[in-house]
Design an enzyme around this catalytic site. Structure first.
Site, PDB file in Angstrom:
ATOM      1  N   CYS A 201      -3.961  -0.165  -7.211  1.00 49.42           N
ATOM      2  CA  CYS A 201      -4.419   0.725  -8.273  1.00 49.42           C
ATOM      3  C   CYS A 201      -5.102  -0.040  -9.413  1.00 49.42           C
ATOM      4  CB  CYS A 201      -3.249   1.527  -8.810  1.00 49.42           C
ATOM      5  SG  CYS A 201      -2.054   0.490  -9.717  1.00 49.42           S
TER       6      CYS A 201
ATOM      7  N   HIS B 130     -10.074  -4.524 -13.121  1.00 48.08           N
ATOM      8  CA  HIS B 130     -10.731  -5.786 -13.479  1.00 48.08           C
ATOM      9  C   HIS B 130     -11.704  -5.551 -14.623  1.00 48.08           C
ATOM     10  CE1 HIS B 130     -10.376  -6.794  -8.903  1.00 48.08           C
ATOM     11  NE2 HIS B 130      -9.253  -7.107  -9.523  1.00 48.08           N
TER      12      HIS B 130
ATOM     13  N   ARG C 111       2.448 -11.909  -6.942  1.00 47.12           N
ATOM     14  CA  ARG C 111       1.153 -12.463  -6.554  1.00 47.12           C
ATOM     15  C   ARG C 111       1.206 -13.978  -6.344  1.00 47.12           C
ATOM     16  NH1 ARG C 111      -3.252 -12.584 -10.253  1.00 47.12           N
ATOM     17  NH2 ARG C 111      -5.301 -12.529  -9.282  1.00 47.12           N
TER      18      ARG C 111
ATOM     19  N   ALA D 101      -2.894  -2.337 -11.391  1.00 51.86           N
ATOM     20  CA  ALA D 101      -2.653  -3.602 -10.682  1.00 51.86           C
ATOM     21  C   ALA D 101      -3.795  -4.579 -10.923  1.00 51.86           C
ATOM     22  CB  ALA D 101      -2.484  -3.349  -9.185  1.00 51.86           C
TER      23      ALA D 101
HETATM   24  S1  CFN Z   1      -7.734  -8.152  -7.039  1.00 56.72           S
HETATM   25 FE1  CFN Z   1      -8.831 -10.056  -6.588  1.00 56.72          FE
HETATM   26  S2  CFN Z   1      -8.954 -11.534  -8.128  1.00 56.72           S
HETATM   27  S3  CFN Z   1     -10.751 -10.034  -5.602  1.00 56.72           S
HETATM   28 FE2  CFN Z   1      -9.426 -11.396  -4.528  1.00 56.72          FE
HETATM   29  S4  CFN Z   1      -9.758 -13.380  -5.312  1.00 56.72           S
HETATM   30 FE3  CFN Z   1      -7.244 -10.611  -3.482  1.00 56.72          FE
HETATM   31  S5  CFN Z   1      -6.573  -8.519  -3.526  1.00 56.72           S
HETATM   32 MO1  CFN Z   1      -4.744  -9.810  -3.817  1.00 56.72          MO
HETATM   33  S6  CFN Z   1      -4.726 -10.021  -6.087  1.00 56.72           S
HETATM   34 FE4  CFN Z   1      -5.921 -11.673  -5.317  1.00 56.72          FE
HETATM   35 FE5  CFN Z   1      -8.100 -12.479  -6.372  1.00 56.72          FE
HETATM   36 FE6  CFN Z   1     -10.569 -11.885  -6.711  1.00 56.72          FE
HETATM   37 FE7  CFN Z   1      -6.675  -9.284  -5.530  1.00 56.72          FE
HETATM   38  S7  CFN Z   1      -6.171 -13.549  -6.418  1.00 56.72           S
HETATM   39  S8  CFN Z   1      -5.494 -11.843  -3.247  1.00 56.72           S
HETATM   40  S9  CFN Z   1      -9.134 -11.158  -2.381  1.00 56.72           S
HETATM   41  N1  CFN Z   1      -7.704 -10.911  -5.302  1.00 56.72           N
HETATM   42  C1  HCA Z   2      -2.562  -6.140  -5.942  1.00 53.86           C
HETATM   43  C2  HCA Z   2      -2.017  -7.523  -5.761  1.00 53.86           C
HETATM   44  C3  HCA Z   2      -2.207  -8.065  -4.387  1.00 53.86           C
HETATM   45  C4  HCA Z   2      -1.347  -7.354  -3.368  1.00 53.86           C
HETATM   46  C5  HCA Z   2      -1.201  -8.171  -2.146  1.00 53.86           C
HETATM   47  C6  HCA Z   2      -0.721  -7.568  -0.878  1.00 53.86           C
HETATM   48  C7  HCA Z   2      -1.828  -9.556  -4.444  1.00 53.86           C
HETATM   49  O1  HCA Z   2      -3.522  -5.747  -5.276  1.00 53.86           O
HETATM   50  O2  HCA Z   2      -2.025  -5.435  -6.750  1.00 53.86           O
HETATM   51  O3  HCA Z   2      -1.035  -6.435  -0.540  1.00 53.86           O
HETATM   52  O4  HCA Z   2      -0.060  -8.311  -0.162  1.00 53.86           O
HETATM   53  O5  HCA Z   2      -2.640 -10.380  -4.080  1.00 53.86           O
HETATM   54  O6  HCA Z   2      -0.714  -9.847  -4.851  1.00 53.86           O
HETATM   55  O7  HCA Z   2      -3.574  -7.961  -4.012  1.00 53.86           O
END
Ligand code: CFN
Ligand code: HCA
Length: 545
Positions: free
Chosen positions: A60, A198, A94, A63
């Site tokens: 969401c 974001h 995370r 998040a």
């Molecule tokens: S929201 Fe982003 S901030 S887009 Fe990426 S590299 Fe994932 S989904 Mo989980 S939380 Fe995580 Fe980063 Fe950019 Fe999210 S650190 S793993 S691919 N991510």
């Molecule tokens: C998020 C955080 C997440 C969830 C990871 C997952 C992360 O989207 O709110 O589904 O295992 O990296 O912790 O993307």
């Protein structure tokens, strides 16, 4: 099924058949066989609402804002205004690592701050409770800054988090306390995914924090590292590389970061963006307001790491820096070569599928390629078209160079100290010099033709992919982990890295090679069925004994 162009192409048809016609039509636009040919990128629909009823992998808006962007910051007290689940499930899951720089420096990351809203607050309003929480948190922790995050019910009942932040900042400032308090209207439902979160986080950090500190970190080559969140310690590896090259990291957004990092970010010479999806907005705003150019970097994969290090050196242009970068690369390569020599005979020719977030489903393909593995199918949960297709193909999102009016902006009271890093003309020249500063390859141009690209994959489609193609490894998140493993396919989490990492840079790549080698070659998946499931007569014999 055998993996051929035909079987991959017919997969889409087979999967869509199960949906009602309207759903199938919508899904079909997010689902394609990659045939990227330069400028003629096939169109993929991305960043659109998930159809209700579909079990999406997405998270969401809250998040994306609280968990992702602000979460890894050490010394801001991040208060979730909402039911306890929102704060609890975004608390350290995370695996963003921290390392306070002195023994006395603050680190609030081990705490989950929440107003713990309940039925009473929903009925009568929760603003008073939020104010009380802010007073209490201040009394206990005396932070230099607090951030308030709205959750779904807050938006629904109309609590005004921004007004509360303003009032409380005033109240504490009036008592002579130097504190910054700001809020984020990042209600979970506000966008179609984390991505909106974001954006909200970027806007508020830029509005309330960036540019508020006079501290200048000394150094010859001073960069900000943007979009690197130190999952599993990745940022520590990158910091070490930069340090050995003589490059100073002025601020990170936001792995292991501090409030002061953000506040002095405008004093850097260059912004390096690791995850474009989550942080491009701040980079763009810093370029417009402070004349700081930004470039894309990627430290996932050895080739990408080398390319990124050289790109930074080339930006500064000094031979001394270029030499240093080559020296560091030369120091790292023997271990990489040895690791690849060891694992590659066992990984070559194997296949992977990656469905992750907004950048990793692209970045991690580099590591698999280095191991001789092919990515059959990949997609993002919430990235936008520019991340799929490469920035170049969507000129509308590029900052119009002529609209930069940095010289006219009253950036800082001390114009000597904070003069724009580059003039509008210089920035324009950088854009046009063809040095690939802004351009980067999105997922699709980097993937093999005839691989599947699927946006916002859901559980049904994931199951079908695995059943039909049985990849050697499937990469996604915790919600996917066990359903995939139950089908007998190794599953690697590319969000939290399970309990592993770091995977960035040279040292990280070696880690990754070795882990994937173990994962795709273990025999354990052959024992999914109990002996008596394969040979029913064993049941009888066990019963007899
Ligand atoms: S929201 Fe982003 S901030 S887009 Fe990426 S590299 Fe994932 S989904 Mo989980 S939380 Fe995580 Fe980063 Fe950019 Fe999210 S650190 S793993 S691919 N991510
Ligand atoms: C998020 C955080 C997440 C969830 C990871 C997952 C992360 O989207 O709110 O589904 O295992 O990296 O912790 O993307």
């Amino acid at each position: 099924a055998e993996i051929t162009t035909e079987s991959l192409a017919s997969f889409k048809e087979d999967v869509l058949k199960k949906y009602p016609p309207k759903v199938a039509r919508k899904r079909s636009k997010q689902f394609l066989l990659n045939e990227f040919q330069g400028e003629d990128a096939p169109l993929i629909e991305a960043n659109v609402r998930t159809i209700p009823g579909i079990i999406t992998m997405r998270g969401c808006t809250y998040a994306g804002c609280k968990g992702v962007i602000l979460g890894p910051t050490r010394d801001i007290v991040n208060i979730t205004h909402g039911p306890i689940g929102c704060g609890f499930y975004s608390w350290l899951t995370r695996r963003n690592q921290t390392r306070p720089d002195t023994e006395t420096s603050e680190n609030f990351i081990p705490y989950a701050f929440s107003t713990d809203m309940n039925e009473n607050d929903i009925v009568f309003g929760g603003e008073k409770k939020l104010k009380a929480a802010i007073r209490e948190a201040y009394a206990l922790f005396k932070p230099k800054a607090m951030a308030i995050f709205a959750t779904c019910p807050v938006g629904l009942i109309g609590d005004d988090v921004n007004a509360v932040a303003r009032d409380m900042k005033q109240e504490l400032n009036d008592q002579g306390i130097d504190i910054n308090i700001f809020a984020f209207s990042c209600e979970g439902y506000k966008g179609v995914s984390q991505s909106a979160g974001h954006h909200i986080a970027n806007n508020q950090i830029f509005t309330h924090v960036v540019g508020t500190s006079d501290t200048v970190v000394e150094g010859k080559y001073r960069i900000n590292m943007l979009g690197e969140y130190n999952i599993g310690g990745d940022a520590f590896v990158i910091e070490d590389l930069m340090h050995r090259c003589g490059i100073t990291i002025n601020a990170t957004f936001s792995g292991n970061s501090t409030y002061d990092d953000f506040a002095r970010a405008h004093t850097a010479d260059l912004n390096c963006i690791m995850c474009h999806r989550s942080i491009n907005y701040v980079a763009e705003m810093m370029e417009i307001k402070y004349g700081i150019p930004w470039i894309k970097v990627n430290f996932i994969g050895v080739e990408s790491t080398i390319k990124s290090m050289r790109k930074i050196a080339e930006y500064f242009g000094d031979q001394e820096l270029k030499d240093k970068v080559e020296q560091v690369i030369a120091e790292e390569m023997p271990a990489v070569d040895a690791a690849l020599k060891d694992i590659k005979p066992r990984t070559e020719g194997k296949t992977a599928m990656l469905f992750v977030g907004g950048s990793r489903a692209h970045h991690y393909q580099d590591l698999f390629r280095e191991m001789g593995m092919t990515t059959l199918a990949a997609g993002y949960e919430f990235a936008h078209r520019d991340d799929y297709e490469g920035r170049k193909v969507i000129p509308s999102i590029k900052v119009d160079a002529d609209s930069r009016n940095i010289e006219e902006l009253d950036v800082h009271p001390d114009p000597e100290l904070f003069k724009p890093r580059k003039s509008a003309e210089e920035l324009k020249a950088l854009d046009e010099c063809g040095f690939e500063f802004k351009d980067y390859h999105g997922m699709m141009p980097d993937m093999k033709p005839e691989s599947l690209v699927i946006d916002d994959l859901n559980q049904y489609e994931a199951d079908e992919l695995v059943k039909k193609f049985r990849p050697d490894v499937f990469c996604a998140g915790i919600k996917e982990k066990f359903s995939i493993q139950k089908m007998g396919i190794p599953m690697k989490q590319l969000h939290s890295y399970d309990s592993g990492g770091p995977y960035a840079g040279f040292a990280g790549a070696i880690n990754f090679y070795q882990e994937i080698d173990r994962l795709v070659n273990t025999k354990v998946w052959g024992y999914m069925k109990a002996p008596w499931q394969k040979k029913p007569e064993l049941v009888a014999s066990y019963a007899w004994n």
